[in-house]
Design an enzyme around this catalytic site. Structure first.
Site, PDB file in Angstrom:
ATOM      1  N   HIS A 153     -14.402  -2.125  14.664  1.00 25.18           N
ATOM      2  CA  HIS A 153     -14.214  -0.714  14.323  1.00 25.18           C
ATOM      3  C   HIS A 153     -14.519   0.150  15.543  1.00 25.18           C
ATOM      4  O   HIS A 153     -15.478  -0.122  16.275  1.00 25.18           O
ATOM      5  CB  HIS A 153     -15.132  -0.334  13.151  1.00 25.18           C
ATOM      6  CG  HIS A 153     -14.846   1.029  12.621  1.00 25.18           C
ATOM      7  ND1 HIS A 153     -15.449   2.152  13.126  1.00 25.18           N
ATOM      8  CD2 HIS A 153     -14.007   1.450  11.660  1.00 25.18           C
ATOM      9  CE1 HIS A 153     -14.989   3.217  12.481  1.00 25.18           C
ATOM     10  NE2 HIS A 153     -14.119   2.812  11.584  1.00 25.18           N
ATOM     11  N   GLY A 162     -14.149   5.766   5.086  1.00 22.49           N
ATOM     12  CA  GLY A 162     -13.281   6.951   5.190  1.00 22.49           C
ATOM     13  C   GLY A 162     -13.198   7.455   6.607  1.00 22.49           C
ATOM     14  O   GLY A 162     -14.166   7.363   7.375  1.00 22.49           O
ATOM     15  N   ASP A 163     -12.024   7.962   6.939  1.00 21.10           N
ATOM     16  CA  ASP A 163     -11.859   8.546   8.269  1.00 21.10           C
ATOM     17  C   ASP A 163     -12.607   9.868   8.324  1.00 21.10           C
ATOM     18  O   ASP A 163     -12.688  10.576   7.319  1.00 21.10           O
ATOM     19  CB  ASP A 163     -10.368   8.747   8.565  1.00 21.10           C
ATOM     20  CG  ASP A 163      -9.695   7.411   8.882  1.00 21.10           C
ATOM     21  OD1 ASP A 163     -10.375   6.549   9.477  1.00 21.10           O
ATOM     22  OD2 ASP A 163      -8.531   7.234   8.520  1.00 21.10           O
ATOM     23  N   GLU A 204       0.838  -1.203   0.000  1.00 18.23           N
ATOM     24  CA  GLU A 204       0.000   0.000   0.000  1.00 18.23           C
ATOM     25  C   GLU A 204       0.874   1.255   0.000  1.00 18.23           C
ATOM     26  O   GLU A 204       1.853   1.334   0.748  1.00 18.23           O
ATOM     27  CB  GLU A 204      -0.899  -0.023   1.238  1.00 18.23           C
ATOM     28  CG  GLU A 204      -1.829   1.188   1.295  1.00 18.23           C
ATOM     29  CD  GLU A 204      -2.882   1.029   2.360  1.00 18.23           C
ATOM     30  OE1 GLU A 204      -3.582   0.008   2.378  1.00 18.23           O
ATOM     31  OE2 GLU A 204      -2.991   1.946   3.205  1.00 18.23           O
TER      32      GLU A 204
HETATM   33  P1  FAD Z   1     -17.732   1.160   7.093  1.00 14.81           P
HETATM   34  O1  FAD Z   1     -17.767  -0.207   6.517  1.00 14.81           O
HETATM   35  O2  FAD Z   1     -18.703   2.155   6.569  1.00 14.81           O
HETATM   36  O3  FAD Z   1     -17.868   0.989   8.677  1.00 14.81           O
HETATM   37  C1  FAD Z   1     -17.753   2.112   9.564  1.00 14.81           C
HETATM   38  C2  FAD Z   1     -18.561   1.849  10.826  1.00 14.81           C
HETATM   39  O4  FAD Z   1     -19.945   1.770  10.502  1.00 14.81           O
HETATM   40  C3  FAD Z   1     -18.236   0.528  11.514  1.00 14.81           C
HETATM   41  O5  FAD Z   1     -18.435   0.704  12.894  1.00 14.81           O
HETATM   42  C4  FAD Z   1     -19.282  -0.429  10.953  1.00 14.81           C
HETATM   43  O6  FAD Z   1     -19.523  -1.536  11.823  1.00 14.81           O
HETATM   44  C5  FAD Z   1     -20.476   0.480  10.815  1.00 14.81           C
HETATM   45  N1  FAD Z   1     -21.355   0.108   9.702  1.00 14.81           N
HETATM   46  C6  FAD Z   1     -21.000  -0.328   8.468  1.00 14.81           C
HETATM   47  N2  FAD Z   1     -22.079  -0.488   7.695  1.00 14.81           N
HETATM   48  C7  FAD Z   1     -23.159  -0.150   8.450  1.00 14.81           C
HETATM   49  C8  FAD Z   1     -24.553  -0.104   8.215  1.00 14.81           C
HETATM   50  N3  FAD Z   1     -25.068  -0.437   7.029  1.00 14.81           N
HETATM   51  N4  FAD Z   1     -25.356   0.323   9.220  1.00 14.81           N
HETATM   52  C9  FAD Z   1     -24.854   0.690  10.436  1.00 14.81           C
HETATM   53  N5  FAD Z   1     -23.533   0.644  10.714  1.00 14.81           N
HETATM   54  C10 FAD Z   1     -22.695   0.243   9.741  1.00 14.81           C
HETATM   55  N6  FAD Z   1      -9.253   5.729   5.266  1.00 14.81           N
HETATM   56  C11 FAD Z   1      -9.114   6.756   4.391  1.00 14.81           C
HETATM   57  O7  FAD Z   1      -9.579   7.870   4.673  1.00 14.81           O
HETATM   58  N7  FAD Z   1      -8.474   6.576   3.182  1.00 14.81           N
HETATM   59  C12 FAD Z   1      -7.956   5.367   2.813  1.00 14.81           C
HETATM   60  O8  FAD Z   1      -7.398   5.240   1.724  1.00 14.81           O
HETATM   61  C13 FAD Z   1      -8.084   4.267   3.725  1.00 14.81           C
HETATM   62  N8  FAD Z   1      -7.610   3.049   3.398  1.00 14.81           N
HETATM   63  C14 FAD Z   1      -7.823   2.001   4.260  1.00 14.81           C
HETATM   64  C15 FAD Z   1      -7.385   0.720   3.875  1.00 14.81           C
HETATM   65  C16 FAD Z   1      -7.598  -0.368   4.704  1.00 14.81           C
HETATM   66  C17 FAD Z   1      -7.126  -1.728   4.258  1.00 14.81           C
HETATM   67  C18 FAD Z   1      -8.244  -0.184   5.967  1.00 14.81           C
HETATM   68  C19 FAD Z   1      -8.449  -1.353   6.880  1.00 14.81           C
HETATM   69  C20 FAD Z   1      -8.672   1.071   6.357  1.00 14.81           C
HETATM   70  C21 FAD Z   1      -8.484   2.181   5.503  1.00 14.81           C
HETATM   71  N9  FAD Z   1      -8.928   3.449   5.831  1.00 14.81           N
HETATM   72  C22 FAD Z   1      -8.765   4.496   4.957  1.00 14.81           C
HETATM   73  C23 FAD Z   1      -9.583   3.702   7.127  1.00 14.81           C
HETATM   74  C24 FAD Z   1     -11.119   3.609   7.033  1.00 14.81           C
HETATM   75  O9  FAD Z   1     -11.627   4.525   6.107  1.00 14.81           O
HETATM   76  C25 FAD Z   1     -11.651   3.898   8.430  1.00 14.81           C
HETATM   77  O10 FAD Z   1     -11.363   2.838   9.306  1.00 14.81           O
HETATM   78  C26 FAD Z   1     -13.119   4.285   8.504  1.00 14.81           C
HETATM   79  O11 FAD Z   1     -13.376   4.885   9.773  1.00 14.81           O
HETATM   80  C27 FAD Z   1     -14.067   3.106   8.348  1.00 14.81           C
HETATM   81  O12 FAD Z   1     -14.006   2.598   7.092  1.00 14.81           O
HETATM   82  P2  FAD Z   1     -14.830   1.289   6.681  1.00 14.81           P
HETATM   83  O13 FAD Z   1     -14.621   1.150   5.227  1.00 14.81           O
HETATM   84  O14 FAD Z   1     -14.538   0.162   7.567  1.00 14.81           O
HETATM   85  O15 FAD Z   1     -16.331   1.845   6.957  1.00 14.81           O
END
Ligand code: FAD
Length: 285
Positions: A147, A108-109, A17
């Site tokens: 998370h 996304g963060d 990455e």
């Molecule tokens: P989601 O899947 O949307 O989950 C976020 C939260 O919402 C979790 O608590 C989940 O349990 C909950 N949730 C999910 N779906 C639902 C639903 N339908 N209803 C209710 N609750 C729900 N961040 C960046 O900004 N840029 C990057 O390029 C980046 N790359 C990453 C790469 C990897 C491999 C990883 C592991 C993380 C990366 N991150 C990045 C961090 C990531 O964006 C953060 O951890 C963010 O806060 C959560 O992303 P997620 O995709 O897990 O979100």
């Protein structure tokens, strides 16, 4: 360009990455890392996404450059948080126009309110949009410890399982103990999910920065890992040497446990990844 789903079906993947550089100095570091890591022939490399107009341009530029100047197989990350739906569609359209079929769809963060959109609230909605726009191979994030915004691990696993019913594979946040990966895989299997879970690996090269990064993702470097890397004293070189040893041991245990893939968080450096590879006997350092 290869679909990551096909690569995962064919065997264990090894991937790296990178993040898009913000200035000339960071560009030189990234170019050097790519130069040093390309000979390791990774299955794919991924490029992170921060959000907003600048990040949109930077991530797309890095991916386009990788396609033009290297033999690497790049995958862009994209996050829900920083754009309204139509812009996310446009950005994905741009990736598709480059010939991309792989996408890492993320929540996304959190960003400051003025840069934050709530049109797509969760990564699963981005997976659905990506599918409609023709991405054949879509990955999502998994968080072995749960998370930080989830009330508990079980509810996070339930959401992750739902997300993985739509997506093709997951890449985990970094972690340090094989049990954390096995627990995630077992808990997903109990929910009927057996899609590939690629393990995120971040060798500890500085304990302070590893702890800071872990904290930012709502995780903590386990106490026994901290004890192990500091057992030789506070000398940064010794901590680094032990950190590489811990990462190599974790990778070996994961390979033994038939992990779907190893994804190295390179932070745009090549040395630690090459050292872990060498310890695993995959290449000489
Ligand atoms: P989601 O899947 O949307 O989950 C976020 C939260 O919402 C979790 O608590 C989940 O349990 C909950 N949730 C999910 N779906 C639902 C639903 N339908 N209803 C209710 N609750 C729900 N961040 C960046 O900004 N840029 C990057 O390029 C980046 N790359 C990453 C790469 C990897 C491999 C990883 C592991 C993380 C990366 N991150 C990045 C961090 C990531 O964006 C953060 O951890 C963010 O806060 C959560 O992303 P997620 O995709 O897990 O979100």
């Amino acid at each position: 360009m290869f679909r990551i789903t096909d690569l995962l079906a064919a065997g264990t993947t090894f991937s790296f990455e990178f993040f898009p550089p913000k200035d000339e100095r960071e560009q030189r570091l990234l170019s050097a890392a790519i130069h040093d890591l390309e000979p390791l022939h990774p299955s794919f490399v991924s490029v992170t996404y921060r959000g907003g107009a600048v990040s949109r341009q930077r991530t797309t530029a890095v991916v386009a450059d990788l396609l033009k100047t290297t033999a690497l197989n790049p995958m862009a990350h994209l996050t829900c948080v920083a754009h309204p739906r139509f812009e996310l569609g446009e950005i994905m359209g741009g990736f598709r126009a480059l010939g991309m079929e792989n996408l890492l769809a993320l929540g996304g963060d959190p960003l400051p309110t003025e840069q934050s959109y709530q049109e797509l609230r969760h990564a699963s909605e981005l997976v659905e949009l990506g599918r409609r726009l023709g991405f054949a191979s879509i990955g999502v994030a998994a968080h072995p410890a749960g998370h930080p915004r989830s009330p508990d691990r079980q509810s996070d696993r339930t959401q992750l399982a739902a997300k993985l019913r739509l997506a093709d594979f997951a890449i985990t946040q970094f972690f340090f103990k094989v049990e954390e990966y096995l627990r995630l895989r077992d808990e997903l299997a109990a929910l009927g999910i057996t899609k590939p879970i690629v393990a995120g690996i971040m060798p500890i090269t500085s304990l302070v920065s590893a702890q800071r990064m872990a904290e930012l993702s709502g995780y903590a470097v386990p106490a026994d890992i901290v004890r192990r890397v500091t057992a030789g004293g506070e000398d940064p070189e010794e901590i680094r040497r032990r950190g590489i040893e811990v990462a190599a041991e974790l990778c070996a245990q994961l390979l033994e446990a038939k992990v779907a893939g190893l994804h190295f968080y390179t932070l745009n450096f090549s040395k630690a990844t090459r050292e872990v590879y060498a310890r695993l006997g995959l290449v000489t350092a």
